[in-house]
Design a protein around this motif. Structure first.
Motif, PDB file in Angstrom:
ATOM      1  N   TYR A 225       0.828  -1.203   0.000  1.00  0.00           N
ATOM      2  CA  TYR A 225       0.000   0.000   0.000  1.00  0.00           C
ATOM      3  C   TYR A 225       0.866   1.259   0.000  1.00  0.00           C
ATOM      4  O   TYR A 225       2.055   1.229   0.345  1.00  0.00           O
ATOM      5  CB  TYR A 225      -0.940   0.019   1.213  1.00  0.00           C
ATOM      6  N   TYR A 267       3.654  -2.903   3.698  1.00  0.00           N
ATOM      7  CA  TYR A 267       3.101  -4.200   3.327  1.00  0.00           C
ATOM      8  C   TYR A 267       2.486  -4.838   4.561  1.00  0.00           C
ATOM      9  O   TYR A 267       3.094  -4.854   5.639  1.00  0.00           O
ATOM     10  CB  TYR A 267       4.188  -5.122   2.770  1.00  0.00           C
ATOM     11  N   ASN A 365     -10.372  -1.170  -1.520  1.00  0.00           N
ATOM     12  CA  ASN A 365      -8.942  -0.875  -1.633  1.00  0.00           C
ATOM     13  C   ASN A 365      -8.465   0.246  -0.722  1.00  0.00           C
ATOM     14  O   ASN A 365      -7.251   0.495  -0.635  1.00  0.00           O
ATOM     15  CB  ASN A 365      -8.591  -0.485  -3.077  1.00  0.00           C
ATOM     16  N   TYR A 408      -4.057   3.392   0.209  1.00  0.00           N
ATOM     17  CA  TYR A 408      -4.568   2.668  -0.950  1.00  0.00           C
ATOM     18  C   TYR A 408      -3.783   1.383  -1.092  1.00  0.00           C
ATOM     19  O   TYR A 408      -2.558   1.405  -1.245  1.00  0.00           O
ATOM     20  CB  TYR A 408      -4.450   3.500  -2.242  1.00  0.00           C
ATOM     21  N   LYS A 409      -4.459   0.232  -1.036  1.00  0.00           N
ATOM     22  CA  LYS A 409      -3.804  -1.074  -1.135  1.00  0.00           C
ATOM     23  C   LYS A 409      -3.976  -1.613  -2.556  1.00  0.00           C
ATOM     24  O   LYS A 409      -5.083  -1.630  -3.115  1.00  0.00           O
ATOM     25  CB  LYS A 409      -4.392  -2.066  -0.128  1.00  0.00           C
ATOM     26  N   PHE A 410      -2.840  -2.044  -3.115  1.00  0.00           N
ATOM     27  CA  PHE A 410      -2.877  -2.614  -4.465  1.00  0.00           C
ATOM     28  C   PHE A 410      -3.387  -4.054  -4.397  1.00  0.00           C
ATOM     29  O   PHE A 410      -3.070  -4.810  -3.481  1.00  0.00           O
ATOM     30  CB  PHE A 410      -1.484  -2.580  -5.087  1.00  0.00           C
ATOM     31  N   ASN A 411      -4.154  -4.438  -5.398  1.00  0.00           N
ATOM     32  CA  ASN A 411      -4.700  -5.800  -5.452  1.00  0.00           C
ATOM     33  C   ASN A 411      -3.581  -6.809  -5.724  1.00  0.00           C
ATOM     34  O   ASN A 411      -2.587  -6.500  -6.362  1.00  0.00           O
ATOM     35  CB  ASN A 411      -5.760  -5.900  -6.550  1.00  0.00           C
TER      36      ASN A 411
END
Length: 411
Positions: A225, A267, A365, A408-411
């Motif tokens: 993120y 992370y 997200n 914002y967390k990446f998929n």
């Protein structure tokens, strides 16, 4: 700890149908710092003298859901604590503390998801300040009651049954008033406080139905993120002076206050009911002490730094994480004056940070959170800069800061 064992320890609570309307009582406490601004107009203006401490708190309030997501409420809190600066000299100690007080105010909130409320607050604050001496200063005592305003921001989330957990930041200011009058002038003092509150609230009627019915986001905590945050807080500089002959002066301390901005990357890994992760933050702050004198000013800026931190948290309900955080911190300091003096000295120190917070999902997200941190840095010896023997003049800085952030967390 395995994910299966972790699930046995903490079971996330489904919060659908939780009714936020109604009366509540709570118990809690927290950490904070005060900053006292001193002025002798128009000669000297110093912001300020400050110190750290802790407090305990009892609270009561009433909330009303205006619609499915918006809430209005009122509260009254009573507190007792020891926040404030102190000075130690040979055979004597003097403490100035925020001994006890209360806040009464209103708050407006928005349900970030069915289980977690984000809110702002404001109102009236009253505080009893006490100056007290011991040792050779025994008998030195001065008390004063001050009223002022309080502003704040917080998050409250469902735990289990009728119980919720609250984390909150408050700033209070008690006005600029004269404490000593003399011929042609007066000594004025303006106290302010920055406090972080943790409380458990019992909400009557929370299981009576009529709660929020909109769906909670589906959020997987595992992943990389990026984030950003805004915050506020204090720095307290503990000054030590070797007076010779075995005597020493310790002033805890020089107080700074201000705001900060922060960017982070990290992370997290989801173990089921537990989450663990690492993150790297970079921050720039306007936290500052300032002395204004005829012809110029002297400023101590606590300007930029970074943190390398690890955290571990428990999912207290389907959307929200309560966590503790800690690790390494680095901070730069700059002491400078107005022209023609300019820069006096700047230095950097390493230290540690500990803290905790709440973080909740607002989409699949994105999360938002409120976090408290206490940071302490290694001692700085200024003796050589002023041509004095080692250990003659030292400084040890500590920070108490609160930030509101989004990730914002990446998929």
């Amino acid at each position: 700890m395995s994910a299966a064992h972790a699930a046995d320890v903490v079971q996330p609570v489904e919060a659908s149908g939780f009714n936020w309307s109604g009366a509540y009582v709570g118990i809690g406490g927290g950490f904070g710092a005060s900053v006292h601004k001193f002025s002798v107009a128009p000669i000297v203006d110093f912001n300020g003298i400050g110190g750290n401490g802790v407090f305990g708190e009892l609270t009561a309030g009433y909330d009303y859901m205006v619609n499915e997501r918006f809430l209005l409420g009122g509260f009254i809190d009573a507190n007792i604590g020891n926040i404030g600066p102190s000075i130690s000299i040979p055979d004597a100690d003097i403490d100035l503390t925020n001994a006890y007080g209360f806040d009464v105010g209103l708050r407006a909130g928005y349900l970030l998801n069915p289980s977690t409320l984000g809110y702002v607050l404001g109102g009236y604050s009253w505080q009893h300040f006490k100056l007290d001496g011991s040792g050779d200063a025994d008998g030195l005592e001065f008390t004063e009651n001050r009223g002022g305003y309080v502003l704040g921001v917080g998050m409250e989330t469902v735990l289990r049954g009728n119980w919720t957990l609250k984390t909150e930041y408050r700033y209070a200011n008690y006005g600029d008033k004269s404490v000593i009058d003399f011929g042609g002038g007066s000594l004025n003092v303006e106290p302010s406080t920055h406090t972080f509150h943790i409380a458990a609230n019992y909400r009557f009627g929370a299981q009576s139905g009529g709660g929020a019915s909109f769906p909670a986001p589906t959020y997987n905590w595992t992943g990389f993120y990026v984030g950003g945050a805004l915050g506020a807080g204090t720095a307290v500089h503990d000054l030590g002076v070797d007076l010779g002959g075995g005597g020493a002066l310790d002033l805890n301390g020089i107080g700074s206050e201000g705001v900060l901005g922060e960017a982070s990357i990290g992370y997290d890994y989801d173990f089921g009911s537990w989450v663990a992760g690492v993150q790297l933050d970079g921050s720039y702050s306007g936290i500052r002490s300032k002395l204004d004198i005829p012809g110029g000013s002297i400023k101590l800026d606590n300007d930029y730094g970074f943190d390398a931190l690890a955290r571990v948290g428990a999912k207290v309900n389907e959307s929200t994480l309560a966590y503790v955080i800690g690790g390494y911190s680095y901070q730069h300091f700059d002491l400078h004056a107005s022209d023609p003096v300019g820069d006096i000295i700047d230095w950097s120190k390493s230290g540690f940070t500990v803290g905790g917070g709440l973080e909740t999902a607002v989409s699949n997200n994105v999360t938002v959170g409120l976090e408290y941190r206490y940071s302490q840095f290694a001692k700085k010896d200024f003796s050589s800069e002023f041509g004095a023997p080692d250990g003659t003049l030292t400084d040890k800085a500590s920070f108490q800061t609160v930030r509101i952030g989004a990730k914002y967390k990446f998929n």
